[in-house]
Scaffold this motif. Structure first.
Motif, PDB file in Angstrom:
ATOM      1  N   UNK A 257      -6.606  -6.703   7.604  1.00 56.86           N
ATOM      2  CA  UNK A 257      -5.386  -5.980   7.257  1.00 56.86           C
ATOM      3  C   UNK A 257      -4.600  -6.715   6.186  1.00 56.86           C
ATOM      4  N   UNK A 258      -4.522  -8.046   6.303  1.00 56.90           N
ATOM      5  CA  UNK A 258      -3.790  -8.834   5.304  1.00 56.90           C
ATOM      6  C   UNK A 258      -4.455  -8.737   3.948  1.00 56.90           C
ATOM      7  N   UNK A 259      -5.790  -8.709   3.934  1.00 54.84           N
ATOM      8  CA  UNK A 259      -6.507  -8.644   2.670  1.00 54.84           C
ATOM      9  C   UNK A 259      -6.338  -7.289   1.993  1.00 54.84           C
ATOM     10  N   UNK A 260      -6.131  -6.245   2.798  1.00 51.21           N
ATOM     11  CA  UNK A 260      -6.017  -4.908   2.219  1.00 51.21           C
ATOM     12  C   UNK A 260      -4.622  -4.599   1.705  1.00 51.21           C
ATOM     13  N   UNK A 261      -3.621  -5.368   2.123  1.00 55.69           N
ATOM     14  CA  UNK A 261      -2.243  -5.064   1.738  1.00 55.69           C
ATOM     15  C   UNK A 261      -1.998  -5.118   0.227  1.00 55.69           C
ATOM     16  N   UNK A 262      -2.513  -6.140  -0.514  1.00 48.21           N
ATOM     17  CA  UNK A 262      -2.272  -6.138  -1.967  1.00 48.21           C
ATOM     18  C   UNK A 262      -2.859  -4.919  -2.663  1.00 48.21           C
ATOM     19  N   UNK A 263      -4.069  -4.507  -2.237  1.00 46.59           N
ATOM     20  CA  UNK A 263      -4.687  -3.361  -2.850  1.00 46.59           C
ATOM     21  C   UNK A 263      -3.904  -2.084  -2.566  1.00 46.59           C
ATOM     22  N   UNK A 264      -3.416  -1.960  -1.329  1.00 46.55           N
ATOM     23  CA  UNK A 264      -2.619  -0.801  -0.970  1.00 46.55           C
ATOM     24  C   UNK A 264      -1.310  -0.766  -1.737  1.00 46.55           C
ATOM     25  N   UNK A 269      -0.206   3.256  -1.672  1.00 48.16           N
ATOM     26  CA  UNK A 269      -0.590   3.854  -0.392  1.00 48.16           C
ATOM     27  C   UNK A 269       0.047   3.074   0.735  1.00 48.16           C
ATOM     28  N   UNK A 270       0.128   3.724   1.924  1.00 47.83           N
ATOM     29  CA  UNK A 270       0.657   3.060   3.106  1.00 47.83           C
ATOM     30  C   UNK A 270      -0.482   2.409   3.876  1.00 47.83           C
ATOM     31  N   UNK A 271      -0.185   1.275   4.504  1.00 49.75           N
ATOM     32  CA  UNK A 271      -1.209   0.598   5.301  1.00 49.75           C
ATOM     33  C   UNK A 271      -1.512   1.439   6.539  1.00 49.75           C
ATOM     34  N   UNK A 272      -2.782   1.405   7.019  1.00 49.74           N
ATOM     35  CA  UNK A 272      -3.170   2.212   8.184  1.00 49.74           C
ATOM     36  C   UNK A 272      -2.508   1.681   9.442  1.00 49.74           C
TER      37      UNK A 272
END
Length: 272
Positions: A257-264, A269-272
């Motif tokens: 989840x932490x790794x996906x936050x910069x891309x989001x 987009x909102x984080x899942x």
């Protein structure tokens, strides 16, 4: 600690530059102390011969035979007092002589079983002996420094003695190899202090709270998580393998989840 994370005074005394002063690193060590009754017998049903070539071949062929044993093949949980809300003792039963914390060599067919204290109040610690990364650490378990743990163990050993006296076990409890002189408090205490060993469940020395946040991140150190049994503030009432796997699964989710936050953030987009 070798990286400079821990009690500042102890690190400085060893000449280790302090990166983060966290006094509780290494403290809060908990384990499940165990005390086994050990008996030998003449029935050819133990794991004594498991290393024979025929059994090695059997295991290689189809995964069966003595080498497929997990060694502690039976167990159970008991409350040593009726007022307890949960078990305070766990039993492990092994179809083999359990010698010197499994470092010794069985010499006869045997059976070993006994209690371990599930919710110890005693606390130990792990510390550095030097700044040499190849040096062994100092590990002080401090079993039974809280008198209630010893009382629980004595009750557990008395339960083990009652089990050993059952007729169904009589073919396998022929010769006592590790056994108290009597069931008096003095003899049981002497036996426990002479035969207590680890059940290999150390936990708690980098606990969530004083050392880590709820997402397993080390306080004051960016980009560092701890993922093992040391994160547990209290050792579980049972084996630590499955809870540690659960911690690792949770850590994987947190890191993903932490790794996906910069891309989001870049896409809006909102984080899942």
């Amino acid at each position: 600690m070798l990286s400079g994370i821990g009690p500042a005074d102890r690190l400085a005394a060893l000449g280790i530059p302090v990166l983060a002063d966290l006094p509780d690193v290494g403290r809060n060590l908990q384990d499940h102390p165990a005390t086994y009754l050990v008996f030998t017998h003449d029935e050819p049903v133990s794991l004594l011969a498991a290393g024979q070539e025929r059994y090695v071949r059997q295991f290689e062929v189809d995964g069966s035979g003595p080498l497929s044993s997990n060694v502690p093949e039976a167990g159970g949980f008991v409350r040593t007092r009726p007022d307890l809300l949960a078990p305070d003792v766990q039993f492990h039963v092994l179809p083999v002589m359990f010698v010197d914390c499994a470092l010794g060599v069985p010499t006869e067919h045997g059976i070993s079983f006994g209690p371990c204290v599930l919710r110890p109040y005693s606390r130990g610690e792990v510390s550095l002996a030097s700044d040499d990364p190849t040096a062994k650490p100092r590990i002080r378990c401090r079993y039974y420094t809280d008198a209630s743990d010893l009382s629980t163990m004595l009750a557990g050993v008395r339960t083990a003695l009652a089990i050993a006296r059952q007729s169904a076990l009589s073919p396998y409890t022929v010769r006592p190899w590790a056994y108290p002189a009597s069931d008096s408090d003095a003899d049981l205490t002497a036996f426990v202090r002479a035969h207590t060993q680890s059940i290999f469940h150390p936990a708690g020395t980098c606990a969530i709270g004083p050392v880590l946040d709820p997402e397993l991140r080390v306080h004051g150190v960016a980009g560092l998580r701890v993922v093992d049994a040391s994160v547990m503030p209290l050792v579980p009432r049972g084996n630590t393998n499955a809870p540690t796997v659960a911690v690792a699964e949770r850590a994987a989710d947190l890191i993903r989840a932490a790794a996906s936050e910069p891309a989001l953030a870049a896409t809006g987009a909102e984080s899942p």
